[in-house]
Structures are given as structure tokens and as C-alpha cells.
Design a protein around this motif. Structure first.
Motif, PDB file in Angstrom:
ATOM      1  N   ASN A  19       0.891  -1.292   0.000  1.00 32.65           N
ATOM      2  CA  ASN A  19       0.004  -0.170   0.026  1.00 32.65           C
ATOM      3  C   ASN A  19       0.781   1.219   0.131  1.00 32.65           C
ATOM      4  O   ASN A  19       0.530   2.163   0.613  1.00 32.65           O
ATOM      5  CB  ASN A  19      -0.816  -0.038   1.115  1.00 32.65           C
ATOM      6  N   VAL A  20       2.034   1.417  -0.861  1.00 30.93           N
ATOM      7  CA  VAL A  20       2.719   2.351  -0.665  1.00 30.93           C
ATOM      8  C   VAL A  20       2.178   3.491  -1.574  1.00 30.93           C
ATOM      9  O   VAL A  20       1.948   3.309  -2.661  1.00 30.93           O
ATOM     10  CB  VAL A  20       4.077   2.052  -1.437  1.00 30.93           C
ATOM     11  N   SER A  21       2.304   4.692  -0.964  1.00 34.25           N
ATOM     12  CA  SER A  21       1.832   6.049  -1.771  1.00 34.25           C
ATOM     13  C   SER A  21       3.126   6.998  -1.788  1.00 34.25           C
ATOM     14  O   SER A  21       3.634   6.972  -0.604  1.00 34.25           O
ATOM     15  CB  SER A  21       0.680   6.774  -1.281  1.00 34.25           C
ATOM     16  N   ILE A  22       3.435   7.541  -2.796  1.00 33.80           N
ATOM     17  CA  ILE A  22       4.601   8.345  -2.781  1.00 33.80           C
ATOM     18  C   ILE A  22       4.047   9.774  -3.228  1.00 33.80           C
ATOM     19  O   ILE A  22       3.439   9.744  -4.410  1.00 33.80           O
ATOM     20  CB  ILE A  22       5.561   8.007  -3.868  1.00 33.80           C
ATOM     21  N   ALA A  23       4.438  10.770  -2.530  1.00 36.20           N
ATOM     22  CA  ALA A  23       3.988  12.257  -2.843  1.00 36.20           C
ATOM     23  C   ALA A  23       5.281  12.960  -3.235  1.00 36.20           C
ATOM     24  O   ALA A  23       6.141  13.042  -2.650  1.00 36.20           O
ATOM     25  CB  ALA A  23       2.965  12.748  -1.850  1.00 36.20           C
ATOM     26  N   PHE A  24       5.002  13.965  -3.947  1.00 30.64           N
ATOM     27  CA  PHE A  24       6.004  14.934  -4.258  1.00 30.64           C
ATOM     28  C   PHE A  24       5.477  16.355  -3.815  1.00 30.64           C
ATOM     29  O   PHE A  24       4.486  16.742  -4.331  1.00 30.64           O
ATOM     30  CB  PHE A  24       6.537  15.180  -5.842  1.00 30.64           C
ATOM     31  N   LYS A  57       6.558   3.823 -12.102  1.00 30.26           N
ATOM     32  CA  LYS A  57       7.624   2.841 -12.072  1.00 30.26           C
ATOM     33  C   LYS A  57       8.912   2.802 -11.474  1.00 30.26           C
ATOM     34  O   LYS A  57       9.381   2.130 -10.484  1.00 30.26           O
ATOM     35  CB  LYS A  57       7.672   1.808 -13.352  1.00 30.26           C
ATOM     36  N   SER A  58       9.716   3.735 -11.918  1.00 32.97           N
ATOM     37  CA  SER A  58      10.850   4.091 -11.457  1.00 32.97           C
ATOM     38  C   SER A  58      11.102   4.675 -10.022  1.00 32.97           C
ATOM     39  O   SER A  58      11.871   4.276  -9.297  1.00 32.97           O
ATOM     40  CB  SER A  58      11.828   5.111 -12.384  1.00 32.97           C
ATOM     41  N   VAL A  59      10.011   5.542  -9.682  1.00 32.88           N
ATOM     42  CA  VAL A  59      10.093   5.905  -8.255  1.00 32.88           C
ATOM     43  C   VAL A  59       9.858   4.913  -7.207  1.00 32.88           C
ATOM     44  O   VAL A  59      10.196   4.888  -6.327  1.00 32.88           O
ATOM     45  CB  VAL A  59       8.863   7.128  -8.465  1.00 32.88           C
ATOM     46  N   THR A  60       8.859   3.922  -7.832  1.00 29.43           N
ATOM     47  CA  THR A  60       8.509   3.021  -6.815  1.00 29.43           C
ATOM     48  C   THR A  60       9.815   2.199  -6.504  1.00 29.43           C
ATOM     49  O   THR A  60       9.919   1.843  -5.257  1.00 29.43           O
ATOM     50  CB  THR A  60       7.510   1.865  -7.372  1.00 29.43           C
ATOM     51  N   ALA A  61      10.823   1.942  -7.529  1.00 27.03           N
ATOM     52  CA  ALA A  61      11.824   1.271  -7.394  1.00 27.03           C
ATOM     53  C   ALA A  61      12.819   1.887  -6.488  1.00 27.03           C
ATOM     54  O   ALA A  61      13.587   1.536  -5.461  1.00 27.03           O
ATOM     55  CB  ALA A  61      12.473   0.958  -8.544  1.00 27.03           C
ATOM     56  N   LEU A  62      13.078   3.305  -6.729  1.00 28.20           N
ATOM     57  CA  LEU A  62      13.949   3.817  -6.193  1.00 28.20           C
ATOM     58  C   LEU A  62      13.384   4.155  -4.533  1.00 28.20           C
ATOM     59  O   LEU A  62      14.496   4.315  -3.675  1.00 28.20           O
ATOM     60  CB  LEU A  62      13.860   5.722  -6.482  1.00 28.20           C
ATOM     61  N   ALA A  63      12.319   4.212  -4.244  1.00 26.70           N
ATOM     62  CA  ALA A  63      11.767   4.146  -2.850  1.00 26.70           C
ATOM     63  C   ALA A  63      12.112   2.946  -2.080  1.00 26.70           C
ATOM     64  O   ALA A  63      12.688   2.974  -1.053  1.00 26.70           O
ATOM     65  CB  ALA A  63      10.194   4.450  -2.668  1.00 26.70           C
ATOM     66  N   THR A  64      12.281   1.825  -2.926  1.00 22.47           N
ATOM     67  CA  THR A  64      12.686   0.439  -2.286  1.00 22.47           C
ATOM     68  C   THR A  64      14.298   0.638  -1.743  1.00 22.47           C
ATOM     69  O   THR A  64      14.564   0.131  -0.628  1.00 22.47           O
ATOM     70  CB  THR A  64      12.625  -0.544  -3.318  1.00 22.47           C
ATOM     71  N   MET A  65      15.010   1.507  -2.353  1.00 20.29           N
ATOM     72  CA  MET A  65      16.187   1.744  -1.823  1.00 20.29           C
ATOM     73  C   MET A  65      16.530   2.877  -0.974  1.00 20.29           C
ATOM     74  O   MET A  65      17.665   3.419  -0.770  1.00 20.29           O
ATOM     75  CB  MET A  65      17.171   1.719  -3.028  1.00 20.29           C
ATOM     76  N   GLY A  66      15.608   3.672  -0.670  1.00 20.62           N
ATOM     77  CA  GLY A  66      15.402   5.011  -0.104  1.00 20.62           C
ATOM     78  C   GLY A  66      16.389   6.038  -0.918  1.00 20.62           C
ATOM     79  O   GLY A  66      17.125   6.700  -0.278  1.00 20.62           O
ATOM     80  N   LEU A  67      16.056   5.873  -2.096  1.00 15.84           N
ATOM     81  CA  LEU A  67      16.628   6.858  -2.951  1.00 15.84           C
ATOM     82  C   LEU A  67      15.820   8.006  -3.592  1.00 15.84           C
ATOM     83  O   LEU A  67      16.149   8.360  -4.810  1.00 15.84           O
ATOM     84  CB  LEU A  67      17.680   5.966  -4.137  1.00 15.84           C
ATOM     85  N   LEU A  68      14.622   7.943  -3.088  1.00 18.18           N
ATOM     86  CA  LEU A  68      13.592   9.075  -3.613  1.00 18.18           C
ATOM     87  C   LEU A  68      14.295  10.508  -3.632  1.00 18.18           C
ATOM     88  O   LEU A  68      15.099  10.985  -2.869  1.00 18.18           O
ATOM     89  CB  LEU A  68      12.386   9.259  -2.764  1.00 18.18           C
TER      90      LEU A  68
END
Lengths: 334, 322
Positions: A19-24, A57-68
Motif C-alpha cells: 500500500n505504498v503511496s509516494i507524494a512530491f 514505476k521508477s519512483v517505486t523502485a527508488l523508494a525501495t532503496m531509500g533513494l527518492l
């Protein structure tokens, strides 16, 4: 200090994005790039995330590594790697995670490599930092890695600079850097998009072989459905920041259920098509992140949308086994 | 006489070196290219990066001066044409570029972008230009209110439509499209491909379509040229190239296509090695370093383009065909 190498209980996935949401947060206000995304990656498997540019898709992957990027934040959900929530990690813990447990291969090998260091230095750096090897041992290990990614003459290549290598060779070097510490998860973001067709297949085959040797799980981010069909075990299809369909690669390709997945599969020209047969298209444009349609985000481009689609957001519902799709009209067999 | 007839076209670029930047060597980007194309046909030029396909496209319209060879376009000699004659002929051919973000001036409105070719060629008065622009913008599937906006307000697919509108405003006969869809998302690619096919039917255009994507080229072409390191290695109809493939490089290209069907995975076969540097091409057949059928003769002699037995459209440059 967390124990990163503890054995996970059998059956639980290596990576569990829930249930990940990412906001800018931008000057124009807050925008949701990723909305309530969930998927799991099994150990040793390949999980493809498919979608067009801007789908998240890329933002989701970056979040996985704490690289947002700085403006981006995970505002909801959890990302469990071997059962531990990456979002709770301190910067020091994240640094241990990156490279050791999760590594990344980027799209553009020329920009991902540092032009002023030899490729050998860039590989041995990984061993020196993560495994605290001495200069000599690190060089030995780096040459072994160059051999492993099937580059001929590894001792000579060690001393070459990125500009001396072809695009395919550079991508092999990136794969070598990523796999140096034997990570459990490799995130490959459009790893072959910048490469020629004949070289693309070389790199994909290399990734497959190394995956079998080392048991690495791969998250493959791509827009190329041919690459997905060749590589993936599981597929997550994203559209405008949401997961709209997921399942095994056979589920998604042989029984595409969401109108967007079907549209994507139908709109690529096939080698079996005859000249001039009109390609089916998805009408309209990918919505801008600043202006997402209400309800189902695909409703303004969908051929079978009903009034409900403009009001309510469809949830992912099971079809069979692990195959799921988010569409109000899928029950009708459309 | 064919609409476009190209004979033994060469284009080399100098390599400069030393303190005085003298020409020390040269890269043969395009070498010995010949083909002919009829009106209303589409020629697809396929090859990997660095094979010279873009250089060929640009040399054909003399954006690059040919080093040698002959180009006859609609009965006119392009290579010998004077500057003023060339300007006149150039109205008949236009280009569509790969990157719709880089090929439109961000400071010009869409109207100004599309109007510019008319102004440069002093065609029509304000009123007539206006009418032409209104007509063309609808033809490429954009709304008339787009004319007063700027490129940054549009998505990649829409920008490519603007680029197409600009290329059509002078009523050209030949369009050279250099990777016009490879920067676009899949769902948008098919929209642009359909538009190009539709415009060809409506306006009787002749296309030269440069791409690395075999599925796209098969969809749009009548004839296909496969290029490798500056040379055409195989030429023929779509059927010739895809079903009666002769050249090992074409075979390798076709084998490396990934089909979007997981049931067919593992069927593709990778071609080994890298494309050699065009500054230092292999001796003999340029493909012999990567060819699994290479023989002794391939290292020493350059194979010529020869007609494939029993066909007048199909040509291939390989000693295996002898």
C-alpha cells in the motif's frame, strides 16, 4: 545494528511492497506520483513492472532503496525487505542495504559510470567500501567480476575508461558493479532500452545466466513488452501511479484483463502483422501527474468505460490464482 | 525512371588530428549505397546505431554533401544542383526528426513553427498562409487552438504531430522520417504510425523511414534496406526480407526480436560481439567478425550486392549466395 542476513521464514516474499503511496511536494502543491501500490517479489524470481513514462514505476523502485529525490516522500504504506521495513531504516542502515542486499542497474550506462575513473577502479571501489578489501584483493575481485560478465581480456579492460567501451560493454560493467556483493535483489531500470537489438539480447541473456548462478531476484522496470515476455515470472502493470493489473507473466499476456493492458498489447506492431493493417491504438494521452482524472484514472481513454468509472476508484480484484485487475467491467467478461 | 534513384553514394567524414588539425584519416559513414524508390512507396532503412542510416538519410537530401555518387530525384540531379536550384528542389522533401523535444524551437508558438517554411519560401500572403496552417493542423489530428500554444505545453506524441505538420506545410513529395516514433510511449507510437500511413494514402507521399525497430519497419514499408557499418547488406520487399531472408546479418537481426509472448521465450538467439568501429572497419565483408558462417574469402574480399536468383527486387551482399 540490524541483522540483514537472517533467514527469512519460508514462503514470505523477499520484498513486500504494501500500500505504498509516494507524494512530491512542489511549489504547485502536493502530487501523488504513486498511489496505494502493492506487489511482492519472490526470492530468485524476476518481477517486471511495466508502464509508460510517468506511471511511477521508477519512483517505486527508488523508494525501495531509500533513494527518492528530495521532494518525494513515502506518505503511506510499508516496504518490507526480508521482513524489515526499509522506510524505518536510518541512513547508515540504508547504506548497508544498498549494494550489499539491493543493487541497481540504470538505463544509460554512459551517465551511470564516472568518466574520469577506469572501469576497474569503479568495480573495485565496491569491494573496498562494502567488503573492506585491500587494494590488491579488491583488484583481484574486480577482475573476477569482469570475467563473470563475459568481457574478454578482463585484465586489460580493468584499466580502460568508460569511453573506450561500447554501450553493451558498459552495461556489462554496470551489471558487474551491481552484482559484486552478491545482492539478493537487483533492480534493473530499463537496462536495455539504450542498447541495440542484438546487444539487448546479449545483456538479457547475461542477466538470466547470472540470476541462475547467484539466485538473485530481479525487479525489471521496462516499457518493452517483448523484454517482459522474455524475462519475467511475475508482472505488475502500472498506469498513472496505480497498479491496474498483476499476475504471472502468462496470466497477464495470455489473459490480459484490464482494458489498458489489452490496449498496450494490441498497439505494438507485431512482426506477424501485414503492412498497412491499421494498428489499434489507445486513444488520448497519458494524464499529467498534475491533472489525474477522477475515479478510474484510465476512464478518459477507455473504450468500455461506464459512468461509474468516473466516480469510483476500482480496486484490484482477484481473477484466478495470483492474477488480479482493477476494473469495474472485468466481471462482464469484456 | 524511378522517383528516387541513388547510385554508389558515399559519404565520409574526416578524422582530424595533430597540432594543425590535419585530416589524418576518414570514416566512411555511408559507402557504395544504391537503390531506387517509386513514387508513393515507403523505404525502410534498418540498422543498429552507428551503421550510417541517419547519415544516409541526411546525405540523400544534401544536408550532408555526398563524397561521391549520384542522386536523381524526380528527374533532377541532386548532387550537381546549384545552391539556388537546391533550395527550389528542397521544397519537395522534408524531414521528421526523432526527438520531438529537441526539434521544435521552444520560443516559437506552434503557429510560428508551422508558418516558418512558408515564410522562408515566400509562399502566399498572410491570409493564404493562415488557411494552409488551419488545414494542416486538422490533418495531423490537433485542435486549432493548439496553434497559439508553445511546444512545452504538449506531450511527446502531440509534439511529433506538430513536427509532421511543419514537414507537410510545403506539400512535399518525399518525407524522410528519422526514428520518428522511437522516443514515444508504446500507446502513442501506434497513433503516430497510423497517422503517417493515413497521410501517405491521402497525399501520395513517398517515405524514407529510418528505424532500428523491425516490427515498425515491417508495418510501414514496401521496401527495406538493411544496413551494417555504412553498407546496405540486403535490400528487398517486405516479403523478401522477412520470409526469404538471405544475409546472415538480417537473419541475426530477425532472430534477436523479442516477441511479446511468454510462450515463445528463449526462442530468440543473440548475435555475439559488438558492432566494430566505423573508423576502423574489418577487412573484406564488414560483417565477417560477427558472422557464424564466415569463410576465408569473407576476410579478404568485399562481397557485392547481387540479385537473388529468381527475384528482381531482392538483393544481398554475401558470398554464401554465390
Amino acid at each position: 545494528m540490524r541483522d540483514f542476513n537472517s533467514n527469512q521464514s519460508s514462503g514470505s516474499p523477499l520484498l513486500n511492497v504494501r500500500n505504498v503511496s509516494i507524494a512530491f511536494d512542489t511549489e504547485k502543491g502536493r502530487f501523488n506520483a504513486v498511489d496505494d501500490v502493492s506487489f511482492q517479489v519472490r526470492s530468485g524470481s524476476t518481477h517486471a513492472i511495466v508502464g509508460e513514462s510517468g506511471c511511477g514505476k521508477s519512483v517505486t523502485a527508488l523508494a525501495t532503496m531509500g533513494l527518492l529525490p528530495d521532494l518525494g516522500r513515502v506518505v503511506q504504506g510499508s516496504i518490507l525487505f526480508q521482513g524489515k521495513n526499509v522506510l524505518d531504516f536510518t541512513e547508515a542502515e540504508l547504506e548497508r542495504l544498498r549494494g550489499n542486499d539491493i543493487a541497481m542497474v540504470f538505463q544509460e550506462p554512459m551517465t551511470a559510470l564516472n568518466p574520469v575513473y577506469t572501469v576497474g577502479q569503479q568495480i573495485s571501489e565496491v569491494f573496498r567500501i562494502h567488503q573492506k578489501l585491500g587494494r590488491k584483493e579488491a583488484k583481484e575481485a574486480a577482475i573476477q567480476m569482469i570475467k563473470k560478465v563475459r568481457i574478454p581480456d578482463p585484465e586489460k579492460r580493468y584499466d580502460e575508461y568508460p569511453f573506450q567501451l561500447s554501450g553493451g560493454m558498459r552495461q556489462r560493467i554496470l551489471v558487474a558493479i551491481a552484482l559484486s556483493c552478491d545482492p539478493k535483489l537487483l533492480i534493473a531500470d530499463e537496462p536495455t532500452t539504450a542498447l541495440d537489438v542484438t546487444i539487448q539480447l546479449q545483456i538479457l541473456n547475461l542477466m538470466k545466466e547470472l540470476q541462475q548462478d547467484m539466485g538473485t531476484a530481479i525487479i525489471l522496470i521496462t516499457h518493452d513488452l517483448g523484454v517482459v515476455a522474455e524475462m519475467a515470472d511475475d508482472v505488475t502493470v502500472m498506469y498513472a501511479g496505480k497498479v491496474i493489473e498483476s499476475g504471472s507473466v502468462f496470466d497477464v499476456f495470455q489473459n490480459p484483463t484490464h482494458p489498458y493492458t489489452r490496449g498496450l498489447l494490441n498497439s505494438i506492431p507485431k512482426i506477424t502483422d501485414d503492412k498497412g493493417t491499421k494498428l489499434s491504438t489507445i486513444k488520448g494521452l497519458v494524464p499529467s501527474i498534475f491533472n489525474q482524472p477522477k475515479g478510474c484514472r484510465f476512464n478518459n481513454r477507455c473504450d468500455i468505460a461506464i459512468p461509474l468509472c468516473q466516480k469510483a476508484v476500482p480496486e484490484l480484484k482477484p481473477i484466478s490464482g495470483s492474477h488480479r485487475a482493477a476494473c469495474f467491467r472485468m466481471q462482464e467478461g469484456k | 525512371m524511378a522517383f528516387l534513384e541513388v547510385k554508389n553514394l558515399d559519404k565520409s567524414f574526416p578524422i582530424k588530428g595533430g597540432v594543425f588539425q590535419r585530416t589524418v584519416s576518414s570514416v566512411k559513414a555511408v559507402s557504395g549505397v544504391s537503390f531506387s524508390l517509386n513514387k508513393g512507396e515507403t523505404l525502410g532503412i534498418v540498422g543498429e546505431s552507428g551503421c550510417g542510416k541517419t547519415t544516409l538519410g541526411r546525405t540523400l537530401v544534401r544536408l550532408y554533401e555526398p563524397s561521391a555518387g549520384d542522386i536523381q530525384f524526380d528527374g533532377k540531379d541532386l548532387v550537381k544542383a546549384s545552391k539556388s536550384a537546391l533550395k527550389e528542389i528542397r521544397k519537395d522533401f522534408q524531414m521528421i526528426f526523432q526527438d520531438p523535444f529537441a526539434s521544435l524551437n521552444p520560443r516559437m508558438s506552434v503557429r510560428a513553427i508551422i508558418e516558418e517554411p512558408l515564410k522562408l519560401n515566400k509562399i502566399g500572403d498572410q491570409q493564404e498562409r493562415q488557411e494552409k496552417i488551419d488545414k494542416i493542423i486538422k490533418l495531423v489530428g490537433l485542435r486549432p487552438d493548439a496553434l497559439n500554444r508553445y511546444p512545452h505545453e504538449f506531450s511527446g506524441g502531440q509534439r511529433q504531430r506538430i513536427g509532421i505538420a511543419r514537414s507537410l506545410i510545403l506539400n512535399p513529395k518525399l518525407i524522410i522520417a528519422d526514428e520518428p516514433v522511437s522516443a514515444l510511449d508504446v500507446s502513442i507510437q501506434s497513433q503516430i504510425l497510423n497517422l503517417l500511413v493515413e497521410l501517405q494514402k491521402k497525399l501520395g507521399l513517398t517515405y524514407i523511414f529510418i528505424t532500428h525497430d523491425l516490427a515498425v519497419v515491417k508495418y510501414i514499408s514496401d521496401k527495406i534496406a538493411i544496413m551494417y557499418l555504412g553498407k546496405i547488406v540486403e535490400f528487398g520487399s517486405v516479403d523478401d526480407i522477412f520470409n526469404k531472408t538471405k544475409h546472415p546479418y538480417t537473419k541475426a537481426l530477425l532472430a534477436s526480436i523479442l516477441v511479446p509472448d511468454p510462450a515463445k521465450r528463449g526462442h530468440s538467439e543473440a548475435l555475439g560481439g559488438d558492432v566494430p568501429s566505423p573508423a576502423n572497419p574489418p577487412s573484406g565483408c564488414v560483417f565477417h567478425t560477427r558472422c557464424k558462417f564466415a569463410m576465408e574469402v569473407c576476410k579478404n574480399k568485399i562481397p557485392e550486392m547481387k540479385s537473388v536468383a529468381g527475384s528482381n527486387s531482392h538483393q544481398s551482399a554475401c558470398f554464401l549466395n554465390d
